[in-house]
Design a protein around this motif. Structure first.
Motif, mmCIF file in Angstrom:
data_model
loop_
_atom_site.group_PDB
_atom_site.id
_atom_site.type_symbol
_atom_site.label_atom_id
_atom_site.label_comp_id
_atom_site.label_asym_id
_atom_site.label_seq_id
_atom_site.Cartn_x
_atom_site.Cartn_y
_atom_site.Cartn_z
ATOM 1 N N CYS A 169 0.902 -1.228 -0.015
ATOM 2 C CA CYS A 169 -0.126 0.024 -0.030
ATOM 3 C C CYS A 169 0.991 1.312 -0.092
ATOM 4 O O CYS A 169 2.038 1.240 0.932
ATOM 5 C CB CYS A 169 -0.811 -0.131 1.380
ATOM 6 S SG CYS A 169 -2.254 1.282 1.156
ATOM 7 N N VAL A 170 0.831 2.194 -0.836
ATOM 8 C CA VAL A 170 1.584 3.310 -1.092
ATOM 9 C C VAL A 170 1.019 4.686 -0.518
ATOM 10 O O VAL A 170 -0.272 4.835 -0.896
ATOM 11 C CB VAL A 170 2.118 3.316 -2.503
ATOM 12 C CG1 VAL A 170 2.824 4.583 -2.797
ATOM 13 C CG2 VAL A 170 2.571 2.047 -2.970
ATOM 14 N N CYS A 195 -2.062 4.639 5.188
ATOM 15 C CA CYS A 195 -2.400 4.244 3.996
ATOM 16 C C CYS A 195 -3.855 3.631 3.641
ATOM 17 O O CYS A 195 -4.224 2.789 4.855
ATOM 18 C CB CYS A 195 -1.323 3.318 3.397
ATOM 19 S SG CYS A 195 -1.254 2.785 1.582
ATOM 20 N N PHE A 196 -4.638 3.584 2.786
ATOM 21 C CA PHE A 196 -6.025 3.037 2.544
ATOM 22 C C PHE A 196 -6.040 2.325 1.240
ATOM 23 O O PHE A 196 -5.665 2.604 0.340
ATOM 24 C CB PHE A 196 -7.108 4.179 2.500
ATOM 25 C CG PHE A 196 -6.883 5.164 3.546
ATOM 26 C CD1 PHE A 196 -7.748 4.884 4.801
ATOM 27 C CD2 PHE A 196 -6.110 6.407 3.585
ATOM 28 C CE1 PHE A 196 -7.774 5.874 5.875
ATOM 29 C CE2 PHE A 196 -6.176 7.181 4.604
ATOM 30 C CZ PHE A 196 -6.950 7.069 5.730
ATOM 31 N N ALA A 197 -6.616 1.105 1.583
ATOM 32 C CA ALA A 197 -6.785 0.105 0.470
ATOM 33 C C ALA A 197 -7.914 -0.853 0.949
ATOM 34 O O ALA A 197 -8.080 -1.225 2.048
ATOM 35 C CB ALA A 197 -5.494 -0.786 0.123
ATOM 36 N N THR A 198 -8.503 -1.540 -0.113
ATOM 37 C CA THR A 198 -9.386 -2.640 0.191
ATOM 38 C C THR A 198 -8.615 -3.974 -0.266
ATOM 39 O O THR A 198 -8.244 -4.042 -1.249
ATOM 40 C CB THR A 198 -10.651 -2.538 -0.797
ATOM 41 O OG1 THR A 198 -11.560 -1.313 -0.324
ATOM 42 C CG2 THR A 198 -11.732 -3.645 -0.320
ATOM 43 N N ILE A 199 -8.751 -4.926 0.704
ATOM 44 C CA ILE A 199 -7.918 -5.904 0.652
ATOM 45 C C ILE A 199 -8.969 -7.266 0.665
ATOM 46 O O ILE A 199 -9.770 -7.314 1.578
ATOM 47 C CB ILE A 199 -6.878 -6.327 1.807
ATOM 48 C CG1 ILE A 199 -6.032 -5.270 1.902
ATOM 49 C CG2 ILE A 199 -6.175 -7.842 1.748
ATOM 50 C CD1 ILE A 199 -5.101 -5.216 3.060
ATOM 51 N N THR A 200 -8.757 -8.276 -0.253
ATOM 52 C CA THR A 200 -9.589 -9.293 -0.398
ATOM 53 C C THR A 200 -8.593 -10.650 0.058
ATOM 54 O O THR A 200 -7.734 -10.760 -0.536
ATOM 55 C CB THR A 200 -10.179 -9.613 -1.699
ATOM 56 O OG1 THR A 200 -10.957 -8.527 -2.075
ATOM 57 C CG2 THR A 200 -10.949 -11.057 -1.626
ATOM 58 N N VAL A 201 -9.142 -11.285 1.102
ATOM 59 C CA VAL A 201 -8.402 -12.399 1.754
ATOM 60 C C VAL A 201 -9.251 -13.785 1.212
ATOM 61 O O VAL A 201 -10.759 -13.887 1.635
ATOM 62 C CB VAL A 201 -8.174 -12.292 3.278
ATOM 63 C CG1 VAL A 201 -7.569 -13.678 3.590
ATOM 64 C CG2 VAL A 201 -7.450 -11.166 3.594
ATOM 65 N N GLN A 202 -8.561 -14.620 0.493
ATOM 66 C CA GLN A 202 -9.086 -15.797 0.002
ATOM 67 C C GLN A 202 -8.327 -17.230 0.544
ATOM 68 O O GLN A 202 -7.152 -17.199 0.559
ATOM 69 C CB GLN A 202 -9.281 -16.033 -1.357
ATOM 70 C CG GLN A 202 -10.370 -15.191 -1.975
ATOM 71 C CD GLN A 202 -10.230 -15.042 -3.753
ATOM 72 O OE1 GLN A 202 -9.958 -16.127 -4.075
ATOM 73 N NE2 GLN A 202 -10.245 -14.122 -4.029
ATOM 74 N N GLU A 247 -6.149 0.335 6.863
ATOM 75 C CA GLU A 247 -6.001 1.688 7.162
ATOM 76 C C GLU A 247 -4.894 1.340 8.015
ATOM 77 O O GLU A 247 -5.388 1.441 9.287
ATOM 78 C CB GLU A 247 -7.263 2.403 7.583
ATOM 79 C CG GLU A 247 -7.107 3.703 8.040
ATOM 80 C CD GLU A 247 -8.130 4.445 8.866
ATOM 81 O OE1 GLU A 247 -8.095 5.559 9.224
ATOM 82 O OE2 GLU A 247 -9.154 3.901 8.508
ATOM 83 N N SER A 248 -3.602 1.909 7.822
ATOM 84 C CA SER A 248 -2.382 2.008 8.704
ATOM 85 C C SER A 248 -1.467 2.753 8.147
ATOM 86 O O SER A 248 -1.267 2.824 6.935
ATOM 87 C CB SER A 248 -2.136 0.587 8.879
ATOM 88 O OG SER A 248 -0.945 0.543 9.747
ATOM 89 N N TRP A 286 5.992 4.959 1.058
ATOM 90 C CA TRP A 286 5.736 6.139 0.755
ATOM 91 C C TRP A 286 6.460 6.740 -0.511
ATOM 92 O O TRP A 286 7.415 6.275 -0.670
ATOM 93 C CB TRP A 286 5.701 7.051 1.994
ATOM 94 C CG TRP A 286 7.153 7.041 2.615
ATOM 95 C CD1 TRP A 286 8.320 7.465 2.236
ATOM 96 C CD2 TRP A 286 7.700 5.884 3.473
ATOM 97 N NE1 TRP A 286 9.389 7.206 3.113
ATOM 98 C CE2 TRP A 286 9.011 6.290 3.820
ATOM 99 C CE3 TRP A 286 7.078 5.006 4.269
ATOM 100 C CZ2 TRP A 286 9.660 5.230 4.679
ATOM 101 C CZ3 TRP A 286 7.912 4.251 5.046
ATOM 102 C CH2 TRP A 286 9.080 4.488 5.194
ATOM 103 N N LEU A 287 5.996 7.772 -0.898
ATOM 104 C CA LEU A 287 6.529 8.345 -2.132
ATOM 105 C C LEU A 287 7.593 9.413 -1.696
ATOM 106 O O LEU A 287 8.533 9.638 -2.262
ATOM 107 C CB LEU A 287 5.603 8.846 -2.988
ATOM 108 C CG LEU A 287 4.512 8.125 -3.707
ATOM 109 C CD1 LEU A 287 3.531 8.924 -4.599
ATOM 110 C CD2 LEU A 287 5.220 7.142 -4.492
ATOM 111 N N HIS A 288 7.366 10.179 -0.557
ATOM 112 C CA HIS A 288 8.106 11.326 -0.159
ATOM 113 C C HIS A 288 8.404 10.933 1.471
ATOM 114 O O HIS A 288 7.319 10.765 2.239
ATOM 115 C CB HIS A 288 7.243 12.553 -0.250
ATOM 116 C CG HIS A 288 6.945 12.851 -1.634
ATOM 117 N ND1 HIS A 288 7.990 13.170 -2.398
ATOM 118 C CD2 HIS A 288 5.994 13.015 -2.211
ATOM 119 C CE1 HIS A 288 7.234 13.385 -3.559
ATOM 120 N NE2 HIS A 288 5.811 13.266 -3.543
#
Length: 101
Positions: free
Chosen positions: A4-5, A13-20, A60-61, A87-89
């Motif tokens: 996550c960037v 950082c915010f993302a939706t994660i799918t665990v299977q 979210e972390s 992170w980018l910066h």
């Protein structure tokens, strides 16, 4: 995603994660989120006697988090994966002074 960037170091950082997951025999398993920096483990979801499972998680972390699939009985580790935060910066300590006239 495995990564996550975020724009700046230290920001969430915010993302939706799918665990299977899938097993050859039915098992009762639970999914945990582990933050190694804060030494905490949070249970996210459990499946009772299933051969497969899937769930979506709102990530979210500002820290890298580990996701573990563990047995309900005995708390044995079955599988794990990490979502790395980058992170980018780099976070700078320089202050910006603004003046309004």
């Amino acid at each position: 995603p495995q990564q996550c960037v975020t724009l700046r170091q230290g920001r969430d950082c915010f993302a939706t994660i799918t665990v299977q997951w899938q097993k050859s025999s039915a098992q009762s398993l639970c999914l945990y989120q582990v933050n190694k920096k804060q030494f905490n483990k949070k249970q996210l979801k459990c499946w009772e006697k299933n051969q497969q499972g899937q769930t979506s998680i709102e990530f979210e972390s500002s820290d890298t988090l580990t996701y573990q699939l563990r047995t309900q009985q005995g708390d044995h580790l079955v599988a794990q994966t990490e979502v790395m935060v980058s992170w980018l910066h780099k976070n700078t300590t320089r202050r910006r002074h603004w003046r309004l006239f």
